[in-house]
Design a protein around this motif. Structure first.
Motif, short mmCIF file in Angstrom:
data_model
loop_
_atom_site.label_atom_id
_atom_site.label_comp_id
_atom_site.label_asym_id
_atom_site.label_seq_id
_atom_site.Cartn_x
_atom_site.Cartn_y
_atom_site.Cartn_z
N SER A 151 17.47 15.13 -1.23
CA SER A 151 18.78 14.62 -1.64
C SER A 151 19.10 15.11 -3.04
O SER A 151 18.74 14.48 -4.03
CB SER A 151 18.79 13.09 -1.60
OG SER A 151 20.06 12.58 -1.88
N ARG A 152 19.75 16.25 -3.12
CA ARG A 152 20.07 16.83 -4.42
C ARG A 152 21.03 15.93 -5.19
O ARG A 152 22.09 15.57 -4.73
CB ARG A 152 20.71 18.21 -4.21
CG ARG A 152 21.21 18.88 -5.47
CD ARG A 152 20.04 19.38 -6.31
NE ARG A 152 19.26 20.39 -5.61
CZ ARG A 152 18.07 20.81 -6.00
NH1 ARG A 152 17.52 20.27 -7.07
NH2 ARG A 152 17.42 21.73 -5.31
N GLY A 153 20.62 15.51 -6.39
CA GLY A 153 21.47 14.70 -7.26
C GLY A 153 21.33 13.21 -7.07
O GLY A 153 21.80 12.45 -7.92
N CYS A 154 20.73 12.76 -5.97
CA CYS A 154 20.58 11.31 -5.73
C CYS A 154 19.32 11.04 -4.93
O CYS A 154 19.34 10.29 -3.96
CB CYS A 154 21.82 10.72 -5.06
SG CYS A 154 22.61 11.77 -3.82
N SER A 200 0.80 -1.22 0.00
CA SER A 200 0.00 0.00 0.00
C SER A 200 0.83 1.26 0.00
O SER A 200 0.32 2.35 0.25
CB SER A 200 -0.91 0.00 1.24
OG SER A 200 -0.13 0.04 2.42
N LEU A 201 2.13 1.16 -0.27
CA LEU A 201 3.00 2.32 -0.23
C LEU A 201 3.61 2.61 -1.60
O LEU A 201 4.10 1.70 -2.28
CB LEU A 201 4.13 2.11 0.78
CG LEU A 201 3.73 1.98 2.25
CD1 LEU A 201 4.99 1.78 3.10
CD2 LEU A 201 2.95 3.19 2.72
N LEU A 202 3.58 3.89 -1.98
CA LEU A 202 4.25 4.37 -3.19
C LEU A 202 5.31 5.37 -2.77
O LEU A 202 5.03 6.31 -2.02
CB LEU A 202 3.24 5.04 -4.12
CG LEU A 202 3.82 5.77 -5.33
CD1 LEU A 202 4.42 4.78 -6.32
CD2 LEU A 202 2.75 6.63 -6.01
N GLY A 203 6.54 5.17 -3.21
CA GLY A 203 7.62 6.10 -2.91
C GLY A 203 8.25 6.62 -4.18
O GLY A 203 8.23 5.96 -5.22
N TRP A 204 8.79 7.82 -4.12
CA TRP A 204 9.48 8.36 -5.30
C TRP A 204 10.46 9.46 -4.92
O TRP A 204 10.37 10.08 -3.87
CB TRP A 204 8.49 8.89 -6.33
CG TRP A 204 7.78 10.17 -5.97
CD1 TRP A 204 8.18 11.45 -6.25
CD2 TRP A 204 6.54 10.29 -5.27
NE1 TRP A 204 7.27 12.35 -5.77
CE2 TRP A 204 6.25 11.67 -5.17
CE3 TRP A 204 5.65 9.37 -4.72
CZ2 TRP A 204 5.11 12.15 -4.53
CZ3 TRP A 204 4.51 9.84 -4.08
CH2 TRP A 204 4.24 11.21 -3.99
N GLY A 205 11.44 9.63 -5.80
CA GLY A 205 12.38 10.73 -5.74
C GLY A 205 12.69 11.16 -7.15
O GLY A 205 12.28 10.52 -8.12
N SER A 206 13.44 12.24 -7.30
CA SER A 206 13.71 12.79 -8.62
C SER A 206 15.02 12.31 -9.23
O SER A 206 15.40 12.76 -10.31
CB SER A 206 13.71 14.32 -8.56
OG SER A 206 14.71 14.78 -7.65
N GLY A 207 15.71 11.38 -8.56
CA GLY A 207 16.98 10.91 -9.09
C GLY A 207 17.98 12.05 -9.18
O GLY A 207 18.19 12.79 -8.23
N SER A 208 18.57 12.21 -10.35
CA SER A 208 19.49 13.34 -10.58
C SER A 208 18.84 14.41 -11.45
O SER A 208 19.52 15.28 -11.98
CB SER A 208 20.77 12.83 -11.25
OG SER A 208 20.47 12.18 -12.48
N SER A 209 17.50 14.35 -11.60
CA SER A 209 16.80 15.29 -12.45
C SER A 209 16.72 16.68 -11.83
O SER A 209 16.89 16.85 -10.62
CB SER A 209 15.37 14.80 -12.73
OG SER A 209 15.38 13.55 -13.37
N ASN A 210 16.41 17.67 -12.65
CA ASN A 210 16.18 19.02 -12.16
C ASN A 210 14.85 19.08 -11.43
O ASN A 210 13.92 18.33 -11.72
CB ASN A 210 16.16 20.02 -13.32
CG ASN A 210 17.52 20.18 -13.95
OD1 ASN A 210 18.54 20.15 -13.27
ND2 ASN A 210 17.54 20.37 -15.26
N ASP A 239 25.21 15.56 0.67
CA ASP A 239 25.75 16.65 1.48
C ASP A 239 26.23 17.77 0.58
O ASP A 239 26.14 17.69 -0.66
CB ASP A 239 26.86 16.15 2.41
CG ASP A 239 28.08 15.61 1.66
OD1 ASP A 239 28.15 15.77 0.42
OD2 ASP A 239 28.98 15.03 2.32
N ALA A 240 26.74 18.83 1.19
CA ALA A 240 27.15 20.02 0.45
C ALA A 240 28.32 19.73 -0.49
O ALA A 240 28.52 20.45 -1.47
CB ALA A 240 27.53 21.14 1.42
N ALA A 241 29.07 18.67 -0.19
CA ALA A 241 30.21 18.31 -1.04
C ALA A 241 29.79 17.49 -2.26
O ALA A 241 30.64 17.13 -3.07
CB ALA A 241 31.24 17.54 -0.23
N GLY A 242 28.51 17.19 -2.37
CA GLY A 242 28.02 16.42 -3.51
C GLY A 242 28.09 14.92 -3.33
O GLY A 242 27.86 14.18 -4.27
#
Length: 418
Positions: free
Chosen positions: A386-389, A355-365, A405-408
């Motif tokens: 999580s910017r970039g990942c 019953s759970l759907l999860g998502w993130g944007s990957g490395s997309s804008n 993190d800030a270092a990428g």
């Protein structure tokens, strides 16, 4: 190596997140005036009372791999283990030439030594990369390629049962006598079914096609003793639930057959049915599909220049007028229209279990948020940013999501739900 005790790949049913004791949960998020859930605005932070164990695993991959090496996770198992690929970092030589090194594939259970499933070849010239994997009830399936080009992608599909040894079930070079194959729309993504088959997408040479290739879905037995065979032509995005194959037919893979619309099919025991369909506006594509026992979810992206990100990297895609850059959730067997979620990013990666759907944007804008939607009550949680990942994976009572993190640097957190 036997991995039954390591993978524990049975797919447990997922209980609703509402069973969190006395936690004062917010009501289901409101929809905007058009009936659309707005991920960025409507999601609540995931409460600490949601977790039985908050940090089953929590680390940056650079710390896991060590100096001069790279690591990343490809899948999560219902035992809370991560399926990880690891290799020496690429070497940049003269004139910018990049040398890739072959990768290991291992299963990592927190607190235990990694169990290597596939060891990298010793030949320094071998460029084998492991780029996708899926962990199911019966075993582990993964995709290898030697390609270093974004335009071409050969493939080898491997399968390891939970109580057996790895075996090769499909090889593009053996099947088509060439490694010059473009990646199919939406990717290859091999998956195992409950009736002993592996399904994956491919681009097959076709002299009658305008571009020389036809997108299709192949199947092979998990024994690896029979050659792969086409199951559906002019199709993409295969997803397997039990013994049912779900797939998409759309203009990019079926030119001349569909115009301005898409269909989602279910193939069970030789019976093929259209179970969902919709309109695609100019420049739109159905880019992602996930399936579960009770629901389907798909993502429609757009190349419309008016929907590109603004100077604000968090704004992402805002093509609301034409339903682009949105996730759609459909309950199987329901006559109700699908629920639309404005994703606010130019791409998503989704995971659906129970019953759970999860998502993130990957490395997309766009929005780097990582989200969890309870399909039973429409409660929407934000796990992190999580910017970039940006990613979310769900397997039984375990959930993983990306961290940066800030270092990428990129990493992952694994938690177990109550």
């Amino acid at each position: 190596m036997r991995v039954s005790s390591l993978l524990a790949l049975s797919v447990a049913s997922v209980a609703a997140l509402g069973a969190c004791g006395a936690n004062p949960e917010p009501a289901a998020p409101p929809a905007d005036a058009t009936g659309v859930l707005m991920a960025r605005q409507d999601a609540r932070p995931a409460p600490s009372t949601m977790w039985k164990t908050r940090d089953v695993f929590n680390a940056f991959w650079s710390d896991v791999a060590g100096p001069g090496r790279l690591a990343s996770n490809l899948a999560l198992t219902s035992a809370g283990a991560l399926v990880v690929t690891e290799s020496p970092a690429p070497k940049v030589g003269a004139e910018g030439k990049v040398t890739l090194y072959p990768a290991d594939l291992s299963v990592r259970i927190p607190g235990q030594r990694p169990a290597v499933i596939s060891k990298a070849p010793k030949a320094a010239t071998d460029t084998r990369q492991i780029i996708a994997a899926s962990a199911g009830r019966s075993g582990l399936t993964w995709l290898e390629t030697t390609s270093t080009s974004l335009a071409m992608q050969d493939w080898r599909i491997h399968y390891q049962p939970a109580d057996g040894q790895p075996r090769l079930v499909g090889d593009s070079d053996a099947l088509y006598k060439t490694r010059e194959l473009p990646p199919p729309p939406g990717g290859i993504h091999p998956q195992a079914s409950a009736d002993g088959r592996i399904y994956w997408a491919a681009a097959a040479p076709d002299r009658t096609s305008v571009n020389g290739f036809t997108a299709l879905i192949l199947a092979a037995d998990t024994t690896g003793r029979t050659a792969p065979r086409p199951v559906v032509r002019n199709a993409k995005l295969p997803r397997v639930v039990g013994s049912t194959l779900y797939y998409v037919v759309s203009p990019d893979v079926a030119p001349g057959k569909l115009t301005g619309r898409f269909e989602i099919h279910a193939l069970t025991a030789g019976v093929d049915k259209v179970i969902a369909s919709g309109v695609l506006e100019k420049d739109q594509q159905l880019e992602r599909l996930v399936a579960g026992p009770t629901h389907l979810a798909w993502y429609i992206g757009t190349a419309n220049s008016q929907a590109e990100p603004s100077a604000d990297p968090d704004e992402g895609c805002a093509d609301r007028s034409h339903d682009g850059c949105s996730i759609f959730v459909q309950k199987l067997g329901s006559a109700e229209p699908p629920t639309r979620i404005a994703a606010s990013s130019t791409g998503v990666e989704m995971s659906l279990d129970g019953s759970l759907l999860g998502w993130g944007s990957g490395s997309s804008n766009g929005d780097p948020g990582e989200y969890l939607l309870d399909l039973n009550n429409s409660k929407l949680w934000r796990l992190g940013d999580s910017r970039g990942c940006s990613s979310v994976s769900i397997a039984g009572s375990y959930i993983s999501w990306g961290k940066s993190d800030a270092a990428g640097r990129c990493g992952v957190t694994v938690a177990q739900r109550i």
